[in-house]
Design an enzyme around this catalytic site. Sequence first.
Site, PDB file in Angstrom:
ATOM      1  N   SER A 118       0.826  -1.208   0.000  1.00 13.40           N
ATOM      2  CA  SER A 118       0.000   0.000   0.000  1.00 13.40           C
ATOM      3  C   SER A 118       0.863   1.261   0.000  1.00 13.40           C
ATOM      4  CB  SER A 118      -0.868   0.050   1.258  1.00 13.40           C
ATOM      5  OG  SER A 118      -1.766  -1.010   1.282  1.00 13.40           O
ATOM      6  N   HIS A 139      -2.564  -3.559  -6.518  1.00 16.50           N
ATOM      7  CA  HIS A 139      -3.063  -3.159  -5.200  1.00 16.50           C
ATOM      8  C   HIS A 139      -4.545  -3.504  -5.063  1.00 16.50           C
ATOM      9  CE1 HIS A 139      -3.856   0.081  -1.996  1.00 16.50           C
ATOM     10  NE2 HIS A 139      -3.204  -0.900  -1.442  1.00 16.50           N
ATOM     11  N   GLU A 151      -5.819  -1.435  -8.180  1.00 16.14           N
ATOM     12  CA  GLU A 151      -4.975  -0.401  -8.785  1.00 16.14           C
ATOM     13  C   GLU A 151      -3.764  -1.098  -9.412  1.00 16.14           C
ATOM     14  OE1 GLU A 151      -5.666   3.599  -6.130  1.00 16.14           O
ATOM     15  OE2 GLU A 151      -4.481   2.031  -5.198  1.00 16.14           O
ATOM     16  N   ASN A 189      -5.643   5.964  -1.787  1.00 22.13           N
ATOM     17  CA  ASN A 189      -5.175   6.413  -0.471  1.00 22.13           C
ATOM     18  C   ASN A 189      -4.692   7.862  -0.465  1.00 22.13           C
ATOM     19  OD1 ASN A 189      -5.873   4.164   0.959  1.00 22.13           O
ATOM     20  ND2 ASN A 189      -3.959   3.110   0.572  1.00 22.13           N
TER      21      ASN A 189
END
Length: 284
Positions: A118, A139, A151, A189
């Site tokens: 991450s 991801h 992702e 994120n």
Amino acid sequence: MIKKIGVVGCGQMGSGIIQVAAGAGYQVLANEASEVFLDKGLAGIAKRLDKAIEKGKATAEEKAKIMGNIVRTNELEELADCDLVIEAIVEDINAKKEIFQALDKVCKAETILASNTSSIPIGDLGSVTKRRDRFVGLHFFNPVPVMKLVEVVRALDTSENTIQSVKQFAESLGKTTVAAKDTPGFIVNVLLIPYLLDAIRQYERGLASALDIDNAMKLGCGHPMGPLTLTDFIGLDTTLFIADIFFNEFKDDHYAAPPLLRRMVAAGYMGMKSGRGFFDYSKK
Ligand SMILES: NC(=O)c1ccc[n+]([C@@H]2O[C@H](COP(=O)([O-])OP(=O)(O)OC[C@H]3O[C@@H](n4cnc5c(N)ncnc54)[C@H](O)[C@@H]3O)[C@@H](O)[C@H]2O)c1
């Protein structure tokens, strides 16, 4: 053509990736640091499938087929002829680099190596291998069987062939892919964490109660979860860890962790997993 998958790390994310890949008909080799964790991860998959059977969302035959597509492995050497190996071990750059160095040595030349990290730059992990063109970020989101997004992260040297192969693979699992550059937080994120930090800052300033902040965003914006509950779900320690990485990279106040978040983590208020965060979960 990707047919055989290796997954290193069978924790929350790895076990979810193993489950969806085996469910899509791939042969999946599961590797763990210890037998105990491998048992735990695979038992988690069986339990989730049992729940799906109870709810009428899966059949016993489907469960048997999925479990039958999963092969336990003790040694990384056993992943040698996988077409794609996805790493999902703990978020520790040195541990991940060690795994990729070893995989690079044992895997066939065509194997694509992917990390589910991450927060660690994909290029940094790929740099320890001799196959930077076949190194990529994949991801997934938690819980993997439920969340639809993946992702696909392109590092400086990732080839277009690699991107297309892993994109097709993720889509074959029923996921939707988005393409992101190799910068901290990728897309989700880098947008989500500042929003959570702002909600904590407003709570710290006394704008409203935790419940009212959450209800405002749920009912006013149609979000399924308020920002403070979501922070409790992610973990206050994880949120702080990511915020510090962003601040370190971008040197922008937007990503600075509010003092309250730091104090709560220091006091052991990690969110749902510790029983207390912005809300109290001790009685649930
Ligand atoms: N939890 C999330 O919400 C989430 C979401 C997206 C991505 N990620 C990323 O996925 C990765 C895994 O996270 P997680 O939440 O599944 O962690 P986790 O702690 O649940 O699982 C990690 C697993 O890796 C195993 N492991 C550690 N070292 C190993 C080694 N050398 N070889 C084989 N296995 C090893 C551990 O035994 C453990 O079972 C991290 O990089 C994390 O950043 C997590």
